[in-house]
Scaffold this motif. Structure first.
Motif, PDB file in Angstrom:
ATOM      1  N   THR A 175     -14.452  15.045  44.062  1.00 15.62           N
ATOM      2  CA  THR A 175     -13.858  13.864  44.719  1.00 15.62           C
ATOM      3  C   THR A 175     -14.048  12.648  43.815  1.00 15.62           C
ATOM      4  O   THR A 175     -15.089  12.500  43.166  1.00 15.62           O
ATOM      5  CB  THR A 175     -14.518  13.608  46.085  1.00 15.62           C
ATOM      6  OG1 THR A 175     -14.392  14.799  46.878  1.00 15.62           O
ATOM      7  CG2 THR A 175     -13.868  12.440  46.809  1.00 15.62           C
ATOM      8  N   SER A 176     -13.044  11.773  43.812  1.00 13.49           N
ATOM      9  CA  SER A 176     -13.094  10.535  43.025  1.00 13.49           C
ATOM     10  C   SER A 176     -12.658   9.378  43.916  1.00 13.49           C
ATOM     11  O   SER A 176     -11.596   9.432  44.555  1.00 13.49           O
ATOM     12  CB  SER A 176     -12.178  10.622  41.799  1.00 13.49           C
ATOM     13  OG  SER A 176     -12.159   9.396  41.101  1.00 13.49           O
ATOM     14  N   VAL A 177     -13.494   8.337  43.975  1.00 18.03           N
ATOM     15  CA  VAL A 177     -13.213   7.140  44.778  1.00 18.03           C
ATOM     16  C   VAL A 177     -13.101   5.956  43.826  1.00 18.03           C
ATOM     17  O   VAL A 177     -14.004   5.738  42.998  1.00 18.03           O
ATOM     18  CB  VAL A 177     -14.312   6.886  45.824  1.00 18.03           C
ATOM     19  CG1 VAL A 177     -13.999   5.616  46.601  1.00 18.03           C
ATOM     20  CG2 VAL A 177     -14.434   8.081  46.760  1.00 18.03           C
ATOM     21  N   THR A 178     -11.992   5.192  43.972  1.00 22.29           N
ATOM     22  CA  THR A 178     -11.773   4.008  43.129  1.00 22.29           C
ATOM     23  C   THR A 178     -11.766   2.780  44.026  1.00 22.29           C
ATOM     24  O   THR A 178     -10.974   2.690  44.970  1.00 22.29           O
ATOM     25  CB  THR A 178     -10.436   4.110  42.376  1.00 22.29           C
ATOM     26  OG1 THR A 178     -10.439   5.291  41.574  1.00 22.29           O
ATOM     27  CG2 THR A 178     -10.230   2.890  41.484  1.00 22.29           C
ATOM     28  N   MET A 179     -12.658   1.831  43.704  1.00 22.60           N
ATOM     29  CA  MET A 179     -12.743   0.571  44.452  1.00 22.60           C
ATOM     30  C   MET A 179     -12.378  -0.572  43.503  1.00 22.60           C
ATOM     31  O   MET A 179     -13.021  -0.740  42.452  1.00 22.60           O
ATOM     32  CB  MET A 179     -14.162   0.371  45.011  1.00 22.60           C
ATOM     33  CG  MET A 179     -14.575   1.421  46.025  1.00 22.60           C
ATOM     34  SD  MET A 179     -16.329   1.279  46.456  1.00 22.60           S
ATOM     35  CE  MET A 179     -17.073   1.880  44.927  1.00 22.60           C
ATOM     36  N   THR A 180     -11.371  -1.334  43.877  1.00 23.23           N
ATOM     37  CA  THR A 180     -10.928  -2.482  43.073  1.00 23.23           C
ATOM     38  C   THR A 180     -11.265  -3.759  43.827  1.00 23.23           C
ATOM     39  O   THR A 180     -10.795  -3.977  44.944  1.00 23.23           O
ATOM     40  CB  THR A 180      -9.412  -2.421  42.806  1.00 23.23           C
ATOM     41  OG1 THR A 180      -9.100  -1.176  42.183  1.00 23.23           O
ATOM     42  CG2 THR A 180      -8.989  -3.552  41.892  1.00 23.23           C
ATOM     43  N   LEU A 181     -12.119  -4.579  43.232  1.00 23.59           N
ATOM     44  CA  LEU A 181     -12.576  -5.820  43.863  1.00 23.59           C
ATOM     45  C   LEU A 181     -12.004  -7.017  43.111  1.00 23.59           C
ATOM     46  O   LEU A 181     -12.148  -7.107  41.896  1.00 23.59           O
ATOM     47  CB  LEU A 181     -14.110  -5.888  43.855  1.00 23.59           C
ATOM     48  CG  LEU A 181     -14.822  -4.787  44.651  1.00 23.59           C
ATOM     49  CD1 LEU A 181     -16.317  -4.852  44.385  1.00 23.59           C
ATOM     50  CD2 LEU A 181     -14.539  -4.952  46.137  1.00 23.59           C
ATOM     51  N   PRO A 182     -11.359  -7.946  43.818  1.00 24.42           N
ATOM     52  CA  PRO A 182     -10.808  -9.124  43.131  1.00 24.42           C
ATOM     53  C   PRO A 182     -11.874 -10.182  42.920  1.00 24.42           C
ATOM     54  O   PRO A 182     -12.940 -10.167  43.552  1.00 24.42           O
ATOM     55  CB  PRO A 182      -9.725  -9.604  44.108  1.00 24.42           C
ATOM     56  CG  PRO A 182     -10.275  -9.242  45.445  1.00 24.42           C
ATOM     57  CD  PRO A 182     -11.029  -7.947  45.250  1.00 24.42           C
ATOM     58  N   ARG A 183     -11.571 -11.113  42.039  1.00 20.76           N
ATOM     59  CA  ARG A 183     -12.465 -12.261  41.837  1.00 20.76           C
ATOM     60  C   ARG A 183     -12.296 -13.199  43.020  1.00 20.76           C
ATOM     61  O   ARG A 183     -11.181 -13.502  43.428  1.00 20.76           O
ATOM     62  CB  ARG A 183     -12.115 -12.987  40.543  1.00 20.76           C
ATOM     63  CG  ARG A 183     -13.066 -14.145  40.217  1.00 20.76           C
ATOM     64  CD  ARG A 183     -12.649 -14.823  38.937  1.00 20.76           C
ATOM     65  NE  ARG A 183     -12.689 -13.901  37.812  1.00 20.76           N
ATOM     66  CZ  ARG A 183     -13.789 -13.620  37.113  1.00 20.76           C
ATOM     67  NH1 ARG A 183     -14.939 -14.211  37.426  1.00 20.76           N
ATOM     68  NH2 ARG A 183     -13.746 -12.776  36.100  1.00 20.76           N
ATOM     69  N   ALA A 184     -13.398 -13.655  43.568  1.00 22.32           N
ATOM     70  CA  ALA A 184     -13.335 -14.511  44.750  1.00 22.32           C
ATOM     71  C   ALA A 184     -12.682 -15.829  44.388  1.00 22.32           C
ATOM     72  O   ALA A 184     -12.963 -16.422  43.350  1.00 22.32           O
ATOM     73  CB  ALA A 184     -14.740 -14.745  45.317  1.00 22.32           C
ATOM     74  N   SER A 185     -11.755 -16.314  45.254  1.00 23.38           N
ATOM     75  CA  SER A 185     -11.055 -17.577  45.001  1.00 23.38           C
ATOM     76  C   SER A 185     -11.923 -18.751  45.424  1.00 23.38           C
ATOM     77  O   SER A 185     -12.794 -18.635  46.261  1.00 23.38           O
ATOM     78  CB  SER A 185      -9.725 -17.596  45.760  1.00 23.38           C
ATOM     79  OG  SER A 185      -9.957 -17.420  47.133  1.00 23.38           O
TER      80      SER A 185
END
Length: 783
Positions: free
Chosen positions: A773-783
């Motif tokens: 299993t592979s989990v990808t989490m993409t987190l943006p830079r906080a504005s």
């Protein structure tokens, strides 16, 4: 008797002596009187001479007292001369200024003490009068007390003349300097020859043109800018101009310093006996532009010959200078007729003979009106219907030189197409009237052009109200009265504007005052118009309202469920905390020593309490996240160190299965996130990966920058899941090992997804049975 005679004789002698003395006194008095009169007349003459003299005397005594004439007081602007010197400056706009008085007082005191003469010039305040003062120690016969005698001269006129001459001299110097600077700064070469026709003065442009070091070297070497033409050197041409007294202008070629030949217009201007001045203007660009203009004109006329529109050009004398082939064909000019130079009137007469002009009763007057186009400022346009059915569109364009450009276009085919178009429009109108939808067509200027019968019925309008083809504003005013909420009329106006001007499709919905619901849309048409289509969706609205009520009920039920789970999960904490506390007391043997079996039971209780507490926390966070109430307290984190700490907390479980965990990433990568919530999300995924991996499994955690934020990938080579299992896992369901039953106990994946999405990120998972299993989490830079 003798005594009496003697006395009488003595008395007589005494009287005679007295008489003689009186006579002598009278004679002396007369002489003195005559002398006094002469002295008085002399004094008066001297006073008169002093009054008429160009100077006035001022006597300053040692105590500061003044003696002088009234004329001097008038010069100073005073009614009478003051008594003391210090009073000359007590008037603000008369007498002397304070500085002038101080200077005069100092010079007078010095003259009285050392007998040193002095000179001084003053300009009186508030006046243009200028006075010159010359002082010295007064002669003792004039004033024996050490007074100073000052002679005052009025030289106002001389001063004005001198000032004027100084200004003129300064202006002449300034003008001469400006002229020299202008000549020096001139971009064209300029020079001056003396009477011997030798170069005496050249400017910088001349020096640069001949490539010399400076102007003096040009003069010393007599370097000429222009070469000899036909044996005549420039000095000979300048001498000829000097002899004839007329300027000579010629165009010659000059070789510049870089070896390029350029054309110059050279002028020699005679300046009388002083010499000859000259200048050269570079006209190379003008000649280049003239050649380019000729080439452009030829290319333009060649292009006009290939146009289907007839074009002819006439000069200011109304003579034909150019006519392309379409023009000759449209006016029926036969080969050889209408040559260049034909008058405008003759061309019209020939075209009339060929039947290529409109039939008019008074042709001379009609032709004269067309001749008047040459004197008009505006463009003239008209149509010429010919007898053979041809329709010509004529444009007369006045030219700046007084000429006229005549443009002919055959629009016969266009008119035929326009007639066909009218037929198509009528067909379209009939087709629109047969449609169920209400339609209206608007022009780009907002005018209602076309509509079907359903349009006024749908909007509740009178059919006769649209016969005048009202504008959009007028139509909207009529529709606004029929709306349940009149403010919605702005939406209709915006839809029409988008379709006609912005060329974009837009739609909207509103409710009429009679309870009907209308859906409308604006559609741009290919011809530039906009189509407004309208449909009565009252029945559909009622069905949608019923469905919406059901959806709201389901939403309220979901909210009740969420609140129930959140409250119940919160209520679970209190007994769990109590159980955990009592178990810890037992484990610490506060109530007494425990047996080995009891210690195992207590350890099992603490482990179960920890697991149940974690599950309660998961349920609480999941319910808060689904309700949109999950608190996020961001702070800057170093992702690599943060993830390493989360993984280190599971070191025992990893070592128990001999799992290899690879952590990759940059230590400089930082991100603002909630440490608790992000740690729970990553921890849940690591727990799932550890549980899925068997002995000697492998887990990879990769941290990298992504589009201004960060991307975290957690993959394992465990047992993996099929698509159906993955769907149930994301929904919080997991197989319990039974035959067909499932239970809601696996909250790791949905909780992790909710926590990541609460940070504004994206959660993606991929799994394959038997692979991992592979989990990808993409987190943006906080504005």
């Amino acid at each position: 008797m003798d005594l009496g005679s003697t006395a009488l004789a003595l008395l007589g002698l005494l009287l005679a002596a007295w008489t003689a003395g009186a006579a002598w006194l009278m004679i002396a008095a007369g002489a003195r009187a005559r002398g006094a009169d002469a002295a008085r007349r002399t004094a008066m003459r001297l006073n008169r001479l002093l009054d008429e003299a160009p100077t006035a005397a001022l006597l300053v005594r040692s105590d500061g007292r003044l003696e002088g004439s009234e004329r001097l007081a008038h010069w100073l602007g005073l009614d009478q001369l003051p008594q003391f010197l210090g009073e000359l400056a007590k008037y603000p706009d008369r007498g002397l200024t304070s500085d002038q008085l101080d200077e005069l007082t100092e010079k007078v005191r010095l003259a009285q003490k050392s007998a040193a003469p002095f000179r001084m010039a003053v300009t009186l305040p508030g006046s243009s009068r200028s006075l010159a003062l010359r002082g010295s120690l007064a002669d003792p016969q004039v004033s024996p007390g050490g007074a100073a005698l000052i002679w005052v001269f009025d030289f106002s006129e001389s001063e004005l003349e001198l000032s004027r001459m100084r200004k003129e001299t300064a202006r002449a110097r300034s003008d001469f300097a400006a002229l020299v600077g202008l000549i020096e700064a001139a971009p064209t070469p300029m020079w001056f020859r003396n009477a011997d026709m030798q170069l005496q003065l050249v400017n910088k442009a001349y020096v640069a043109a001949v490539g010399a070091e400076d102007a003096q070297s040009v003069i010393d070497q007599q370097i000429e800018l222009v070469e000899a033409v036909d044996g005549a050197i420039p000095a000979d041409v300048a001498r000829e101009a000097s002899v004839t007294g007329e300027p000579i202008e010629r165009v010659v070629s000059v070789t510049s310093v870089d070896g390029v030949r350029r054309r110059f217009r050279v002028s020699d201007l005679p300046l009388g006996e002083e010499g000859v001045a000259g200048y050269a203007v570079d006209i190379q660009e003008q000649e280049d532009q003239a050649r380019q203009h000729r080439a452009y004109r030829e290319a333009q006329r060649s292009m006009l010959d290939r146009l289907s529109v007839g074009v002819a050009q006439f000069d200011g004398e109304r003579k034909l200078t150019f006519a392309n082939q379409p023009f000759r064909r449209l006016l029926g000019m036969r080969p050889g007729s209408g040559p260049l130079g034909t008058s405008f009137e003759r061309m019209l007469s020939d075209a009339r003979d060929e039947g290529r002009l409109p039939e008019v009763r008074d042709f001379p007057t009609w032709r004269k009106d067309r001749v008047d186009w040459f004197g008009e400022d505006a463009t003239q346009e008209e149509d010429w219907p010919l007898s053979d059915g041809t329709h010509l569109s004529v444009v007369g364009q006045p030219m700046p030189d007084g000429g006229l450009a005549l443009i002919l276009e055959d629009r016969t085919e266009q008119l035929s197409l326009a007639a066909n178009r009218d037929t198509l429009l009528r067909t379209r109108t009939a087709m629109l009237d047969s449609l169920f939808e209400a339609l209206a067509v608007f022009a780009p200027d907002g005018t209602l052009q076309l509509w079907n019968h359903s349009f006024p019925e749908t909007w509740g309008l009178e059919a006769d109200a649209l016969d005048s083809h009202p504008s959009v504003d007028a139509l909207l005013d009529m529709i606004e009265r029929n709306l349940a909420r009149p403010r919605q009329i702005k939406g209709v106006a915006e839809v029409i504007r988008s379709a006609t001007l912005d060329r974009k499709e837009r739609a909207g919905r509103l409710q009429l005052a009679d309870g009907r619901t209308i859906e409308f849309a604006g559609i741009p048409l290919p011809d530039g118009n906009g189509l407004l289509t309208t449909l009565d969706v009252t029945a559909n609205e009622q069905a949608e309202m019923a469905l919406r009520d059901r959806a709201e009920a389901l939403e309220q039920a979901d909210k009740v469920k969420t609140r129930f789970l959140a409250n119940m999960s919160y209520e679970f904490r209190t007994p769990l905390t109590s159980i955990g506390g009592f178990a810890e007391l037992l484990q610490a043997e506060v109530a007494g020593p425990l047996s080995d079996g009891a210690k195992e039971y207590v350890a099992a209780i603490l482990e179960s309490v920890a697991r149940l507490t974690d599950q309660v926390e998961n349920v609480l966070d999941l319910s808060q996240s689904e309700a949109g109430l999950l608190p996020i307290a961001r702070r800057e984190l170093s992702l690599l160190a943060f993830v390493a700490g989360v993984a280190r907390a599971r070191e025992d479980a990893i070592e128990a299965k001999s799992i290899t965990l690879d952590l990759r990433g940059s230590q400089s990568l930082k991100l603002a996130a909630d440490p608790r919530q992000l740690g729970r999300a990553i921890g849940q995924l690591l727990d799932n990966a550890i549980e899925a991996c068997g002995e000697n499994g492998r887990i990879l955690v990769d941290i990298s920058a992504h589009e201004g934020g960060a991307r975290i990938v957690i993959s394992d080579n465990g047992r993996g899941m099929e698509e159906a299992e993955l769907t149930r896992a994301l929904d919080g369901m997991r197989d319990d090992g039974g035959s067909d039953t499932t239970r809601r106990q696996g909250l790791g994946l949905p909780l992790a997804r909710q926590l990541i999405e609460a940070h504004g990120g994206r959660f993606e998972i991929q799994s394959q049975k038997g692979v991992g299993t592979s989990v990808t989490m993409t987190l943006p830079r906080a504005s």
